[in-house]
Write a protein that holds these residues in place. Structure first.
Motif, PDB file in Angstrom:
ATOM      1  N   LEU A 169       0.828  -1.208   0.000  1.00  0.00           N
ATOM      2  CA  LEU A 169       0.000   0.000   0.000  1.00  0.00           C
ATOM      3  C   LEU A 169       0.862   1.257   0.000  1.00  0.00           C
ATOM      4  O   LEU A 169       0.526   2.251  -0.656  1.00  0.00           O
ATOM      5  CB  LEU A 169      -0.927  -0.001   1.217  1.00  0.00           C
ATOM      6  CG  LEU A 169      -2.051  -1.043   1.214  1.00  0.00           C
ATOM      7  CD1 LEU A 169      -2.856  -0.968   2.505  1.00  0.00           C
ATOM      8  CD2 LEU A 169      -2.978  -0.848   0.013  1.00  0.00           C
ATOM      9  N   ALA A 170       1.982   1.215   0.734  1.00  0.00           N
ATOM     10  CA  ALA A 170       2.879   2.375   0.775  1.00  0.00           C
ATOM     11  C   ALA A 170       3.454   2.672  -0.606  1.00  0.00           C
ATOM     12  O   ALA A 170       3.586   3.837  -1.001  1.00  0.00           O
ATOM     13  CB  ALA A 170       4.008   2.127   1.769  1.00  0.00           C
ATOM     14  N   ILE A 193       9.093  15.176   4.842  1.00  0.00           N
ATOM     15  CA  ILE A 193       8.858  16.168   5.901  1.00  0.00           C
ATOM     16  C   ILE A 193       7.518  15.924   6.581  1.00  0.00           C
ATOM     17  O   ILE A 193       7.409  15.961   7.811  1.00  0.00           O
ATOM     18  CB  ILE A 193       8.910  17.599   5.325  1.00  0.00           C
ATOM     19  CG1 ILE A 193      10.329  17.923   4.858  1.00  0.00           C
ATOM     20  CG2 ILE A 193       8.456  18.620   6.368  1.00  0.00           C
ATOM     21  CD1 ILE A 193      10.457  19.261   4.167  1.00  0.00           C
ATOM     22  N   TYR A 194       6.501  15.637   5.773  1.00  0.00           N
ATOM     23  CA  TYR A 194       5.175  15.431   6.366  1.00  0.00           C
ATOM     24  C   TYR A 194       5.126  14.190   7.243  1.00  0.00           C
ATOM     25  O   TYR A 194       4.671  14.231   8.390  1.00  0.00           O
ATOM     26  CB  TYR A 194       4.104  15.323   5.277  1.00  0.00           C
ATOM     27  CG  TYR A 194       2.767  14.940   5.855  1.00  0.00           C
ATOM     28  CD1 TYR A 194       1.980  15.886   6.507  1.00  0.00           C
ATOM     29  CD2 TYR A 194       2.318  13.624   5.808  1.00  0.00           C
ATOM     30  CE1 TYR A 194       0.765  15.522   7.082  1.00  0.00           C
ATOM     31  CE2 TYR A 194       1.112  13.256   6.384  1.00  0.00           C
ATOM     32  CZ  TYR A 194       0.340  14.213   7.024  1.00  0.00           C
ATOM     33  OH  TYR A 194      -0.846  13.847   7.604  1.00  0.00           O
ATOM     34  N   MET A 195       5.605  13.056   6.700  1.00  0.00           N
ATOM     35  CA  MET A 195       5.450  11.788   7.404  1.00  0.00           C
ATOM     36  C   MET A 195       6.373  11.650   8.607  1.00  0.00           C
ATOM     37  O   MET A 195       6.014  10.997   9.599  1.00  0.00           O
ATOM     38  CB  MET A 195       5.664  10.625   6.431  1.00  0.00           C
ATOM     39  CG  MET A 195       4.646  10.594   5.307  1.00  0.00           C
ATOM     40  SD  MET A 195       4.794   9.186   4.181  1.00  0.00           S
ATOM     41  CE  MET A 195       3.933   7.912   5.121  1.00  0.00           C
ATOM     42  N   LEU A 196       7.545  12.272   8.552  1.00  0.00           N
ATOM     43  CA  LEU A 196       8.484  12.145   9.672  1.00  0.00           C
ATOM     44  C   LEU A 196       8.394  13.281  10.679  1.00  0.00           C
ATOM     45  O   LEU A 196       8.769  13.115  11.840  1.00  0.00           O
ATOM     46  CB  LEU A 196       9.923  12.048   9.141  1.00  0.00           C
ATOM     47  CG  LEU A 196      10.249  10.827   8.277  1.00  0.00           C
ATOM     48  CD1 LEU A 196      11.719  10.845   7.885  1.00  0.00           C
ATOM     49  CD2 LEU A 196       9.903   9.526   8.997  1.00  0.00           C
ATOM     50  N   VAL A 197       7.907  14.440  10.246  1.00  0.00           N
ATOM     51  CA  VAL A 197       7.898  15.599  11.143  1.00  0.00           C
ATOM     52  C   VAL A 197       6.492  16.137  11.381  1.00  0.00           C
ATOM     53  O   VAL A 197       5.977  16.105  12.503  1.00  0.00           O
ATOM     54  CB  VAL A 197       8.807  16.735  10.594  1.00  0.00           C
ATOM     55  CG1 VAL A 197       8.779  17.932  11.553  1.00  0.00           C
ATOM     56  CG2 VAL A 197      10.227  16.242  10.395  1.00  0.00           C
ATOM     57  N   ASN A 221       0.376   8.746   7.721  1.00  0.00           N
ATOM     58  CA  ASN A 221       1.536   8.097   8.338  1.00  0.00           C
ATOM     59  C   ASN A 221       1.129   7.219   9.508  1.00  0.00           C
ATOM     60  O   ASN A 221       1.651   6.115   9.690  1.00  0.00           O
ATOM     61  CB  ASN A 221       2.545   9.152   8.807  1.00  0.00           C
ATOM     62  CG  ASN A 221       3.846   8.541   9.276  1.00  0.00           C
ATOM     63  OD1 ASN A 221       4.480   7.778   8.561  1.00  0.00           O
ATOM     64  ND2 ASN A 221       4.254   8.875  10.492  1.00  0.00           N
ATOM     65  N   GLY A 222       0.196   7.711  10.309  1.00  0.00           N
ATOM     66  CA  GLY A 222      -0.259   6.935  11.460  1.00  0.00           C
ATOM     67  C   GLY A 222      -0.947   5.649  11.060  1.00  0.00           C
ATOM     68  O   GLY A 222      -0.790   4.616  11.717  1.00  0.00           O
ATOM     69  N   THR A 223      -1.700   5.698   9.963  1.00  0.00           N
ATOM     70  CA  THR A 223      -2.426   4.491   9.552  1.00  0.00           C
ATOM     71  C   THR A 223      -1.514   3.455   8.909  1.00  0.00           C
ATOM     72  O   THR A 223      -1.684   2.258   9.133  1.00  0.00           O
ATOM     73  CB  THR A 223      -3.583   4.850   8.604  1.00  0.00           C
ATOM     74  OG1 THR A 223      -3.101   5.697   7.552  1.00  0.00           O
ATOM     75  CG2 THR A 223      -4.685   5.575   9.350  1.00  0.00           C
TER      76      THR A 223
END
Length: 294
Positions: A169-170, A193-197, A221-223
């Motif tokens: 899925l990723a 930047i979005y997914m890690l920070v 990212n959480g899902t």
């Protein structure tokens, strides 16, 4: 279709991206599992004693036998999953940047066939990444976690299946974002930047200031992290079927150290991330039906 799929595999194998991204995926997966395994091996020491007794009593196990190896596996697999996302970006956006997309579309019967072949090819690549990343994380876990705290055989298989599902899925998610944005650099920088920070800050702020415990369970990212991480959280009664009397703060903390803050369950995380994937993938698919290739 068979020839188109063969062509996609050949194109991928002639580039450095597939192994250039797999190497850090393996290293990060191994090192994160190794580090978290060392920490969580003494998990009961940094949980409050009353919480430990409550959790282990409800689960019917001894404190020293908590399957903390699942926590190490979750973090190792989750950090490694970032790289299939980036790999997926190259599927379409990379071809536009290298000006090879014209040949791809003109040598296929139509764009639908070309994009379908690309999707099937990258699903296979996502599964390969999943097996390799879970293997690396498993090695890091085995080296640092005591035998009685390692996952059971069924839990290992569950993590393997969930890990492969997450990386597939990723990869599709990365394809969708890259196809919509049509820029490798822009997509990779923004996603990283979005997914890690950004999302982690949002999840922490929402929990610390607004007592919102579920936000990480609905964001991208959480899902994707929750697909594997929630298996560890469920083993501690912090997701799925909750341990009776477990307060929200302790539940969120257990979810966090499992790598899935806010996750409802592994299957709910998979369904929600699948929805996010389809939003971008279908959007990218539609955009590329009429996008100018000259």
């Amino acid at each position: 279709m068979g020839n188109l799929i063969k062509a996609e595999f050949r194109k991928t194998l002639t580039t450095k991206s597939w192994w250039g991204l797999m190497i850090p995926a393996v290293l990060f997966g191994f090192l994160f599992a190794l580090g978290w395994g060392a920490v969580t091996n003494d998990f009961s020491d940094f949980l409050g004693s009353s919480d430990t007794r409550e959790i282990t009593g409800a689960l019917g196990i001894q404190a020293g036998e908590l399957p903390v190896g699942l926590l190490a596996l979750g973090h190792g697999v989750n950090i490694g999953t970032m790289f299939p996302v980036i790999f997926g970006v190259f599927a379409l956006a990379g071809e536009y940047s290298k000006k090879t997309i014209t040949t791809t579309f003109l040598t296929a019967p139509n764009r639908v066939s070309a994009l379908t072949a690309k999707m099937i090819t990258y699903i296979a690549w996502g599964a390969i990444y999943g097996v390799v990343i879970v293997g690396a994380a498993s090695l890091g876990t085995v080296l640092t976690v005591s035998g009685e705290r390692l996952p059971s055989a069924s839990q290992w298989l569950g993590v393997l299946g969930a890990g492969v599902l997450a990386t597939v899925l990723a990869t599709l998610f990365g394809i969708g974002v890259g196809a919509v944005w049509n820029s490798v650099v822009g997509s990779v920088i923004t996603l990283t930047i979005y997914m890690l920070v950004v999302e982690n800050v949002l999840v922490f702020v929402s929990f610390g200031w607004m007592d919102i415990t579920w936000l990480g369970g609905v964001l991208p990212n959480g899902t994707v992290n929750g697909i594997v991480g929630a298996i560890g959280a469920e083993a501690f009664g912090a997701a799925g079927v909750k341990v009776p009397g477990l307060d929200d703060e302790t539940q969120w903390f257990l979810q966090y150290i499992a790598g899935a803050p806010g996750a409802f369950s592994w299957w709910a995380s998979a369904l929600i991330f699948f929805a996010w994937t389809m939003v971008f993938f279908v959007g990218g698919w539609a955009a590329n039906q009429k996008r100018d290739i000259t």
